[in-house]
Write a protein that holds these residues in place. Structure first.
Motif, mmCIF file in Angstrom:
data_model
loop_
_atom_site.group_PDB
_atom_site.id
_atom_site.type_symbol
_atom_site.label_atom_id
_atom_site.label_comp_id
_atom_site.label_asym_id
_atom_site.label_seq_id
_atom_site.Cartn_x
_atom_site.Cartn_y
_atom_site.Cartn_z
ATOM 1 N N GLY A 102 0.807 -1.219 0.000
ATOM 2 C CA GLY A 102 0.000 0.000 0.000
ATOM 3 C C GLY A 102 0.836 1.262 0.000
ATOM 4 O O GLY A 102 0.560 2.202 -0.748
ATOM 5 N N ALA A 106 1.139 4.243 -3.002
ATOM 6 C CA ALA A 106 0.296 5.347 -2.530
ATOM 7 C C ALA A 106 0.286 6.528 -3.501
ATOM 8 O O ALA A 106 -0.728 7.220 -3.611
ATOM 9 C CB ALA A 106 0.753 5.811 -1.152
ATOM 10 N N ARG A 107 1.355 6.740 -4.229
ATOM 11 C CA ARG A 107 1.396 7.864 -5.170
ATOM 12 C C ARG A 107 0.432 7.676 -6.327
ATOM 13 O O ARG A 107 0.066 8.641 -6.987
ATOM 14 C CB ARG A 107 2.811 8.049 -5.706
ATOM 15 C CG ARG A 107 3.740 8.609 -4.677
ATOM 16 C CD ARG A 107 5.150 8.741 -5.157
ATOM 17 N NE ARG A 107 5.249 9.144 -6.542
ATOM 18 C CZ ARG A 107 6.395 9.340 -7.169
ATOM 19 N NH1 ARG A 107 7.530 9.174 -6.534
ATOM 20 N NH2 ARG A 107 6.427 9.704 -8.431
ATOM 21 N N GLY A 109 -2.654 6.733 -6.075
ATOM 22 C CA GLY A 109 -4.027 6.952 -5.642
ATOM 23 C C GLY A 109 -4.520 5.823 -4.749
ATOM 24 O O GLY A 109 -3.841 4.815 -4.541
ATOM 25 N N VAL A 110 -5.728 6.010 -4.249
ATOM 26 C CA VAL A 110 -6.307 5.057 -3.303
ATOM 27 C C VAL A 110 -6.540 3.699 -3.959
ATOM 28 O O VAL A 110 -6.265 2.654 -3.371
ATOM 29 C CB VAL A 110 -7.624 5.615 -2.711
ATOM 30 C CG1 VAL A 110 -8.311 4.580 -1.845
ATOM 31 C CG2 VAL A 110 -7.357 6.869 -1.924
ATOM 32 N N GLY A 111 -7.037 3.694 -5.181
ATOM 33 C CA GLY A 111 -7.317 2.436 -5.867
ATOM 34 C C GLY A 111 -6.049 1.632 -6.103
ATOM 35 O O GLY A 111 -6.020 0.420 -5.845
ATOM 36 N N ALA A 113 -3.216 1.906 -4.505
ATOM 37 C CA ALA A 113 -2.662 1.508 -3.212
ATOM 38 C C ALA A 113 -3.420 0.311 -2.640
ATOM 39 O O ALA A 113 -2.808 -0.609 -2.090
ATOM 40 C CB ALA A 113 -2.699 2.676 -2.231
ATOM 41 N N THR A 114 -4.733 0.315 -2.797
ATOM 42 C CA THR A 114 -5.537 -0.804 -2.291
ATOM 43 C C THR A 114 -5.211 -2.092 -3.037
ATOM 44 O O THR A 114 -5.031 -3.145 -2.422
ATOM 45 C CB THR A 114 -7.039 -0.483 -2.407
ATOM 46 O OG1 THR A 114 -7.306 0.727 -1.687
ATOM 47 C CG2 THR A 114 -7.895 -1.601 -1.856
#
Length: 156
Positions: A102, A106-107, A109-111, A113-114
């Motif tokens: 994650g 992270a750079r 975006g949330v998707g 990273a998930t």
């Protein structure tokens, strides 16, 4: 002995440094071999050795650095989770893989990273499962209980 009962390892701050350095070395050596072959393949005839060395010098430290970042983050999360949970089991490694994946994505975006976090957790769960199965299969046989060792009673 299982790695979960191994108390011969250094304390966590030193484990993080050892794992980071080991990951850098592994990435740099593996990257050196990979880029040496790739540089020889992509260089013109007569300049293959020079092209290989140039490729190794340019790319191996980068790959080693990428491995070091992954290894350092993973080891840091592993030590933090061990400190929080006060136990050492496969769930720590799976959670460390989740957090490492994650953070590294992270750079994006949330998707991203998930997805990367889930992939990290699944990859570590598979590694732990294979490790457990291999340890069970290759380990010494289990001791029998005393009740299992009694001869069967004679039938009338």
């Amino acid at each position: 002995m299982s790695r979960y009962g191994d108390f011969n390892r250094d304390p966590c701050p030193w484990v993080i440094l050892n794992d980071t350095g080991g990951a850098f070395s592994m990435g740099a050596i593996g990257g050196g071999i990979w880029h040496f072959v790739k540089g020889a393949k992509n260089s013109p005839k007569g300049e293959r050795i020079i092209g290989s060395i140039a490729a190794v010098k340019a790319r191996s430290p980068i790959l080693g650095g990428n491995f070091a970042v992954w290894g350092g983050l993973f080891s840091t999360f592993d030590c933090a989770i061990k400190g929080i949970r006060q136990k050492e089991d496969p769930w720590n490694l799976i959670a460390s893989g989740f957090f490492t994946g994650g953070v590294l994505a992270a750079r994006g975006g949330v998707g991203a990273a998930t997805r990367s976090a889930c992939f990290g957790a699944i990859a570590l769960a598979l590694i732990e499962g294979v490790s457990f199965a291999a340890e069970r299969f290759m380990g010494p046989p289990q001791m029998m209980q005393v009740s299992e060792m009694r001869p069967p009673s004679p039938s009338p």
